[in-house]
Design an enzyme around this catalytic site. Structure first.
Site, PDB file in Angstrom:
ATOM      1  CE  LYS A 113      -3.465   1.155  11.015  1.00 32.06           C
ATOM      2  NZ  LYS A 113      -3.346   0.747   9.915  1.00 32.06           N
ATOM      3  CD  GLU A 156      -1.351   0.460   4.000  1.00 32.32           C
ATOM      4  OE1 GLU A 156      -1.613   2.068   3.776  1.00 32.32           O
ATOM      5  OE2 GLU A 156      -1.323   0.279   4.640  1.00 32.32           O
TER       6      GLU A 156
HETATM    7  N1  PSU Z   1      -0.278   2.625   8.806  1.00 30.61           N
HETATM    8  C1  PSU Z   1      -0.070   3.604   9.722  1.00 30.61           C
HETATM    9  N2  PSU Z   1      -0.938   4.386   9.496  1.00 30.61           N
HETATM   10  C2  PSU Z   1      -1.805   4.608   9.012  1.00 30.61           C
HETATM   11  C3  PSU Z   1      -2.361   3.612   8.041  1.00 30.61           C
HETATM   12  C4  PSU Z   1      -1.415   2.375   7.701  1.00 30.61           C
HETATM   13  O1  PSU Z   1       0.391   4.043  10.069  1.00 30.61           O
HETATM   14  O2  PSU Z   1      -3.062   5.618   8.831  1.00 30.61           O
HETATM   15  C5  PSU Z   1      -3.905   3.088   7.327  1.00 30.61           C
HETATM   16  C6  PSU Z   1      -3.924   1.879   6.294  1.00 30.61           C
HETATM   17  O3  PSU Z   1      -3.198   2.122   5.346  1.00 30.61           O
HETATM   18  C7  PSU Z   1      -5.372   1.380   6.228  1.00 30.61           C
HETATM   19  C8  PSU Z   1      -5.496   2.307   6.655  1.00 30.61           C
HETATM   20  O4  PSU Z   1      -5.074   0.556   5.026  1.00 30.61           O
HETATM   21  O5  PSU Z   1      -4.648   3.690   7.590  1.00 30.61           O
HETATM   22  C9  PSU Z   1      -6.830   2.657   7.702  1.00 30.61           C
HETATM   23  O6  PSU Z   1      -7.897   3.043   7.373  1.00 30.61           O
HETATM   24  P1  PSU Z   1      -9.080   3.606   8.916  1.00 30.61           P
HETATM   25  O7  PSU Z   1      -8.864   3.279   9.919  1.00 30.61           O
HETATM   26  O8  PSU Z   1     -10.159   4.644   8.177  1.00 30.61           O
HETATM   27  O9  PSU Z   1      -9.788   2.440   7.407  1.00 30.61           O
END
Ligand code: PSU
Ligand code: MN
Length: 327
Positions: free
Chosen positions: A170, A36
């Protein structure tokens, strides 16, 4: 023109532009690992983001696979980026985070976007790539019982049939609810050579993974069966960060609890929430969490490349055996 799967109507061909390396690898059915770009653009700061992005590509190559970092640049979907293009992304945090639902609009406007896991899975599937690596998925947020904030990353796992290698989701999230969501949507979750569901910066979430698998050849077989049975459903393959790179769980938990409260206080919601909390944790840990995030990425990417190479070999074997394999 392509035909829509849903209506049979002609649809626009997607503007997919492959790097020479990725194009050659796909043509020869070699292992390719998609990565990504949101984490490069916004997850980590310059220059750590660029160093990490370049290191990830090298790690994949060293394992005998080909890296395909995904992004949208000036209305083009890029499958595999040059070093200059990685630097372009790494030095422009103003490029928006884009998820699956944003892609059409970014293409229509001819602009650029840093792809989340969700958007990257969508692109990887269209590009014919089978493996994807990320540090930690988005998932069900803490307090989602009220906010209903569930990452589109989870939804996309039910649509694109990839092998997704990560260190769980996460740990700013509610990992128990995240596992429940994955169970409800019938997404297979496998911990590779490990018992527990990992917790991103930390080795274990304290929750057992629904399934453990140790043999990469058997994993390749399971991926092929999954593709035959439910081609849209991805398989989540979890691997914990190395012992030496893991953060102290109690320290991180304290930082996350405070960051989550600060986000609520500031009224942050929607697609800015993940970044807000991640940055607050980074501040509270004096940058340790960003280091740990980069280390998780290097680890999951290495495992993804190893598994992709075995999987490519397994598929070659299947082709050689031909129909004999199934009597
Ligand atoms: N890694 C990080 N920070 C982020 C992300 C990844 O250290 O913000 C991103 C990734 O791209 C993941 C996204 O797909 O956060 C998920 O965001 P949300 O919780 O809004 O769906
Ligand atoms: Mn969200």
């Amino acid at each position: 023109m392509q035909k829509s799967l849903f209506t049979g109507r002609a649809t626009l061909p997607l503007p997919l532009y492959y790097s020479a390396e990725v194009k050659a690898a796909l043509a020869q059915q070699q292992a390719v690992v998609a990565l990504e770009s949101n984490v490069i653009c916004q997850g980590l700061d310059y220059p750590q983001n660029l160093q990490t992005a370049l290191a990830l590509e090298q790690i994949v190559r060293a394992k005998g696979a080909v890296p395909a970092t995904l992004a949208v640049l000036h209305g083009e979907i890029r499958v595999g980026l040059t070093e200059d293009e990685l630097e372009y992304l790494a030095t422009r945090p103003q490029i928006p985070k884009i998820s699956s639902r944003d892609l059409a609009f970014v293409l229509a406007s001819g602009s650029s976007g840093a792809t989340t896991v969700a958007c990257s899975l969508q692109i990887a599937a269209h590009a014919g790539i089978r493996f994807f690596a990320s540090a930690g998925l988005g998932g069900v947020h803490r307090g989602a019982q009220q906010s209903m904030d569930i990452s589109g990353d989870l939804i996309e796992l039910t649509r694109n049939g990839l092998a997704v290698v990560c260190a769980g989701a996460k740990n700013i999230l509610d990992l128990g609810l995240t596992l429940e969501f994955l169970e409800t949507h019938n997404v297979p979750v496998v911990s590779y050579q490990f018992d527990d569901f990992p917790a991103f910066y930390c080795r274990s979430s304290g929750l057992k993974a629904p399934r453990r698998l140790d043999d990469p050849w058997q994993l390749a077989a399971a991926l092929e069966w999954q593709a035959a049975i439910a081609p849209g459903i991805s398989t989540l393959i979890c691997t914990p960060t190395a012992e030496a790179d893991a953060l102290d769980a109690a320290l991180v938990e304290q930082a996350i609890t405070e960051a989550t409260a600060a986000a609520a206080q500031a009224g942050i919601s929607g697609n800015g929430l993940t970044r807000f909390i991640m940055k607050a944790v980074e501040k509270a840990t004096a940058g340790l969490s960003a280091q740990a995030n980069a280390a998780v990425l290097r680890h999951t990417t290495a495992v993804a490349a190893e598994l992709a190479v075995v999987h490519a070999r397994y598929c070659q074997q299947l082709q050689q055996d031909g129909s004999q394999a199934f009597g």
